[in-house]
Design a protein around this motif. Structure first.
Motif, PDB file in Angstrom:
ATOM      1  N   MET A 156       0.854  -1.184   0.000  1.00 29.33           N
ATOM      2  CA  MET A 156       0.000   0.000   0.000  1.00 29.33           C
ATOM      3  C   MET A 156       0.888   1.231   0.000  1.00 29.33           C
ATOM      4  SD  MET A 156      -3.294  -0.998   0.351  1.00 29.33           S
ATOM      5  CE  MET A 156      -4.157   0.277   1.236  1.00 29.33           C
ATOM      6  N   ASP A 157       0.639   2.138  -0.897  1.00 29.53           N
ATOM      7  CA  ASP A 157       1.378   3.395  -0.948  1.00 29.53           C
ATOM      8  C   ASP A 157       0.625   4.427  -0.115  1.00 29.53           C
ATOM      9  OD1 ASP A 157       2.819   5.652  -1.473  1.00 29.53           O
ATOM     10  OD2 ASP A 157       2.586   5.582  -3.648  1.00 29.53           O
ATOM     11  N   LYS A 158       1.072   4.634   1.120  1.00 27.27           N
ATOM     12  CA  LYS A 158       0.364   5.531   2.035  1.00 27.27           C
ATOM     13  C   LYS A 158       0.401   6.984   1.573  1.00 27.27           C
ATOM     14  CE  LYS A 158       1.241   2.685   6.128  1.00 27.27           C
ATOM     15  NZ  LYS A 158       1.837   2.669   7.493  1.00 27.27           N
ATOM     16  N   THR A 159       1.379   7.333   0.734  1.00 26.77           N
ATOM     17  CA  THR A 159       1.489   8.731   0.293  1.00 26.77           C
ATOM     18  C   THR A 159       0.312   9.139  -0.589  1.00 26.77           C
ATOM     19  OG1 THR A 159       2.804   8.167  -1.680  1.00 26.77           O
ATOM     20  CG2 THR A 159       4.007   8.582   0.370  1.00 26.77           C
ATOM     21  N   THR A 160      -0.423   8.163  -1.100  1.00 33.12           N
ATOM     22  CA  THR A 160      -1.570   8.463  -1.968  1.00 33.12           C
ATOM     23  C   THR A 160      -2.880   8.518  -1.192  1.00 33.12           C
ATOM     24  OG1 THR A 160      -2.006   6.131  -2.486  1.00 33.12           O
ATOM     25  CG2 THR A 160      -0.395   7.268  -3.860  1.00 33.12           C
ATOM     26  N   LEU A 161      -2.823   8.285   0.127  1.00 33.93           N
ATOM     27  CA  LEU A 161      -4.042   8.158   0.923  1.00 33.93           C
ATOM     28  C   LEU A 161      -4.282   9.388   1.792  1.00 33.93           C
ATOM     29  CD1 LEU A 161      -3.590   4.481   2.202  1.00 33.93           C
ATOM     30  CD2 LEU A 161      -4.871   5.249   0.199  1.00 33.93           C
ATOM     31  N   PRO A 162      -5.542   9.748   2.007  1.00 29.54           N
ATOM     32  CA  PRO A 162      -5.862  10.825   2.944  1.00 29.54           C
ATOM     33  C   PRO A 162      -5.659  10.369   4.385  1.00 29.54           C
ATOM     34  CG  PRO A 162      -7.860   9.842   2.118  1.00 29.54           C
ATOM     35  CD  PRO A 162      -6.739   9.207   1.356  1.00 29.54           C
ATOM     36  N   LYS A 163      -5.726  11.313   5.316  1.00 30.18           N
ATOM     37  CA  LYS A 163      -5.388  11.049   6.719  1.00 30.18           C
ATOM     38  C   LYS A 163      -6.210   9.921   7.331  1.00 30.18           C
ATOM     39  CE  LYS A 163      -5.069  13.249  11.260  1.00 30.18           C
ATOM     40  NZ  LYS A 163      -5.264  14.486  12.050  1.00 30.18           N
ATOM     41  N   LYS A 164      -7.531   9.932   7.150  1.00 30.10           N
ATOM     42  CA  LYS A 164      -8.372   8.915   7.776  1.00 30.10           C
ATOM     43  C   LYS A 164      -8.096   7.526   7.213  1.00 30.10           C
ATOM     44  CE  LYS A 164     -12.222  11.287   9.865  1.00 30.10           C
ATOM     45  NZ  LYS A 164     -13.671  11.223  10.139  1.00 30.10           N
ATOM     46  N   ALA A 165      -7.798   7.460   5.930  1.00 28.78           N
ATOM     47  CA  ALA A 165      -7.457   6.173   5.320  1.00 28.78           C
ATOM     48  C   ALA A 165      -6.137   5.654   5.891  1.00 28.78           C
ATOM     49  CB  ALA A 165      -7.371   6.321   3.808  1.00 28.78           C
ATOM     50  N   ILE A 166      -5.186   6.545   6.113  1.00 24.89           N
ATOM     51  CA  ILE A 166      -3.899   6.147   6.690  1.00 24.89           C
ATOM     52  C   ILE A 166      -4.106   5.591   8.096  1.00 24.89           C
ATOM     53  CG2 ILE A 166      -1.675   7.009   7.534  1.00 24.89           C
ATOM     54  CD1 ILE A 166      -1.660   8.953   5.172  1.00 24.89           C
ATOM     55  N   GLU A 167      -5.026   6.187   8.868  1.00 23.21           N
ATOM     56  CA  GLU A 167      -5.319   5.680  10.205  1.00 23.21           C
ATOM     57  C   GLU A 167      -5.839   4.247  10.141  1.00 23.21           C
ATOM     58  OE1 GLU A 167      -7.999   8.317  12.183  1.00 23.21           O
ATOM     59  OE2 GLU A 167      -6.637  10.036  12.067  1.00 23.21           O
ATOM     60  N   ILE A 168      -6.685   3.962   9.169  1.00 22.97           N
ATOM     61  CA  ILE A 168      -7.219   2.606   8.988  1.00 22.97           C
ATOM     62  C   ILE A 168      -6.114   1.635   8.613  1.00 22.97           C
ATOM     63  CG2 ILE A 168      -8.695   1.195   7.490  1.00 22.97           C
ATOM     64  CD1 ILE A 168     -10.626   3.577   7.401  1.00 22.97           C
ATOM     65  N   VAL A 169      -5.266   2.048   7.686  1.00 24.60           N
ATOM     66  CA  VAL A 169      -4.163   1.198   7.236  1.00 24.60           C
ATOM     67  C   VAL A 169      -3.184   0.945   8.376  1.00 24.60           C
ATOM     68  CG1 VAL A 169      -2.187   1.064   5.680  1.00 24.60           C
ATOM     69  CG2 VAL A 169      -4.385   1.899   4.823  1.00 24.60           C
ATOM     70  N   ASN A 170      -2.863   1.974   9.148  1.00 23.29           N
ATOM     71  CA  ASN A 170      -1.931   1.819  10.273  1.00 23.29           C
ATOM     72  C   ASN A 170      -2.496   0.883  11.333  1.00 23.29           C
ATOM     73  OD1 ASN A 170      -0.024   3.501   9.144  1.00 23.29           O
ATOM     74  ND2 ASN A 170      -0.617   5.305  10.312  1.00 23.29           N
ATOM     75  N   ASN A 171      -3.807   0.973  11.593  1.00 23.26           N
ATOM     76  CA  ASN A 171      -4.431   0.086  12.569  1.00 23.26           C
ATOM     77  C   ASN A 171      -4.414  -1.360  12.077  1.00 23.26           C
ATOM     78  OD1 ASN A 171      -5.961  -0.448  15.017  1.00 23.26           O
ATOM     79  ND2 ASN A 171      -7.723  -0.753  13.685  1.00 23.26           N
ATOM     80  N   PHE A 172      -4.708  -1.562  10.801  1.00 20.05           N
ATOM     81  CA  PHE A 172      -4.625  -2.886  10.175  1.00 20.05           C
ATOM     82  C   PHE A 172      -3.207  -3.437  10.339  1.00 20.05           C
ATOM     83  CE2 PHE A 172      -3.548  -5.644   6.673  1.00 20.05           C
ATOM     84  CZ  PHE A 172      -4.679  -6.394   6.407  1.00 20.05           C
ATOM     85  N   GLU A 173      -2.223  -2.604  10.053  1.00 24.12           N
ATOM     86  CA  GLU A 173      -0.822  -3.020  10.142  1.00 24.12           C
ATOM     87  C   GLU A 173      -0.453  -3.398  11.572  1.00 24.12           C
ATOM     88  OE1 GLU A 173       3.495  -1.344   8.520  1.00 24.12           O
ATOM     89  OE2 GLU A 173       1.847   0.047   8.889  1.00 24.12           O
ATOM     90  N   ASP A 174      -0.901  -2.594  12.531  1.00 22.34           N
ATOM     91  CA  ASP A 174      -0.606  -2.860  13.940  1.00 22.34           C
ATOM     92  C   ASP A 174      -1.218  -4.171  14.412  1.00 22.34           C
ATOM     93  OD1 ASP A 174       0.216  -2.023  16.719  1.00 22.34           O
ATOM     94  OD2 ASP A 174      -1.953  -2.063  17.000  1.00 22.34           O
ATOM     95  N   LYS A 175      -2.424  -4.456  13.966  1.00 23.54           N
ATOM     96  CA  LYS A 175      -3.130  -5.637  14.459  1.00 23.54           C
ATOM     97  C   LYS A 175      -2.775  -6.918  13.675  1.00 23.54           C
ATOM     98  CE  LYS A 175      -6.641  -3.448  17.062  1.00 23.54           C
ATOM     99  NZ  LYS A 175      -6.042  -2.138  17.069  1.00 23.54           N
ATOM    100  N   LEU A 176      -2.488  -6.795  12.379  1.00 19.25           N
ATOM    101  CA  LEU A 176      -2.375  -8.003  11.556  1.00 19.25           C
ATOM    102  C   LEU A 176      -0.953  -8.335  11.082  1.00 19.25           C
ATOM    103  CD1 LEU A 176      -5.668  -7.811   9.490  1.00 19.25           C
ATOM    104  CD2 LEU A 176      -5.113  -9.304  11.391  1.00 19.25           C
TER     105      LEU A 176
END
Length: 244
Positions: A156-176
């Motif tokens: 996932m290229d986080k630089t293309t995502l808005p702030k709220k989407a990055i929060e979702i991706v970071n939480n996914f990364e932390d948990k999975l």
């Protein structure tokens, strides 16, 4: 390059394998990443595909071209329309989970690919993140990639995502990331993905419809952003992380 006629004949076999072949991945060390340095030395069959346009058929020929080199992996760049939920069927044929399985079965059947599990990159139009539903669909696409057990890494290229989407991706990364797959079940519109991390089991639960179901008998529950939920917790179309 194989002809369209060849694709027509081999398509039913690929489709059958997509149903029969089960993914085998269990340990998800560094599953989600935005770092491609680790794979620079690998030779990829690169596929650009659109999950919402049923574009798989036109890609069959790349897997069975006898003139192509041998590849280490298949890398599928999937363009996703966040206005469409991943459980809905494209043209009545297959949902996103089946879409991933079609590429997996093609890699398994191909004599040009030396390793089976896919590498996948999900690509979104930044303007797609218009509302809460698009953010919810983002997470459900990611969860189904994980649940398929047929993808080695998700990029996932986080630089293309808005702030709220990055929060979702970071939480996914932390948990999975560094987790272990236990089970994935579907009952009508209810989806339950069970995982384990650091000897702690948790369910990721969502509905693909608009109905709401009361959740009981869990110790801690977090929403898609990683915020802990304390009361009136319900299963909705927005996935929640519920710890046993």
């Amino acid at each position: 390059m194989k002809s369209k006629i060849h694709s027509i004949f081999i398509y039913p076999l690929i489709s059958l394998f997509a149903y029969l072949l089960k993914g085998t991945k269990e340990n998800y060390d560094d599953f989600l990443t935005d770092n491609t340095n680790r794979i620079k030395r690998l030779e990829f069959l690169n596929i650009n595909s659109e999950s919402h346009k049923n574009s798989f058929f036109q890609d069959i020929k790349y897997f069975f071209d006898k003139k192509s080199p041998l590849y280490d992996k298949t890398f599928v760049n999937i363009y996703v329309d966040l206005e469409k939920n991943p459980e809905s069927k494209c043209y009545g044929l297959y949902d996103f989970l089946k879409f991933v399985s079609m590429y997996y079965s093609s890699s398994m059947l191909s004599s040009r690919i030396t390793n089976d599990n896919l590498y996948v990159k999900l690509i979104f139009n930044k303007n797609s993140f218009n509302d809460e539903e698009s953010l919810t669909n983002l997470l459900r696409y990611m969860l189904l990639v994980y649940a398929s057990r047929k993808v080695e890494f998700l990029y996932m290229d986080k630089t293309t995502l808005p702030k709220k989407a990055i929060e979702i991706v970071n939480n996914f990364e932390d948990k999975l990331n560094s987790s272990k797959f236990i089970n994935f079940s579907k009952s009508k519109d209810l989806h339950v993905l069970t995982c384990e991390k650091k000897k702690e089991k948790f369910d990721i639960i969502w509905s693909s419809s608009k109905r709401e179901i009361d959740l009981t008998d869990f110790n801690r529950v977090f929403d898609k952003f990683g915020q802990e939920l304390k009361k009136d917790i319900k299963i909705t179309n927005s996935p929640i992380y519920a710890y046993h």
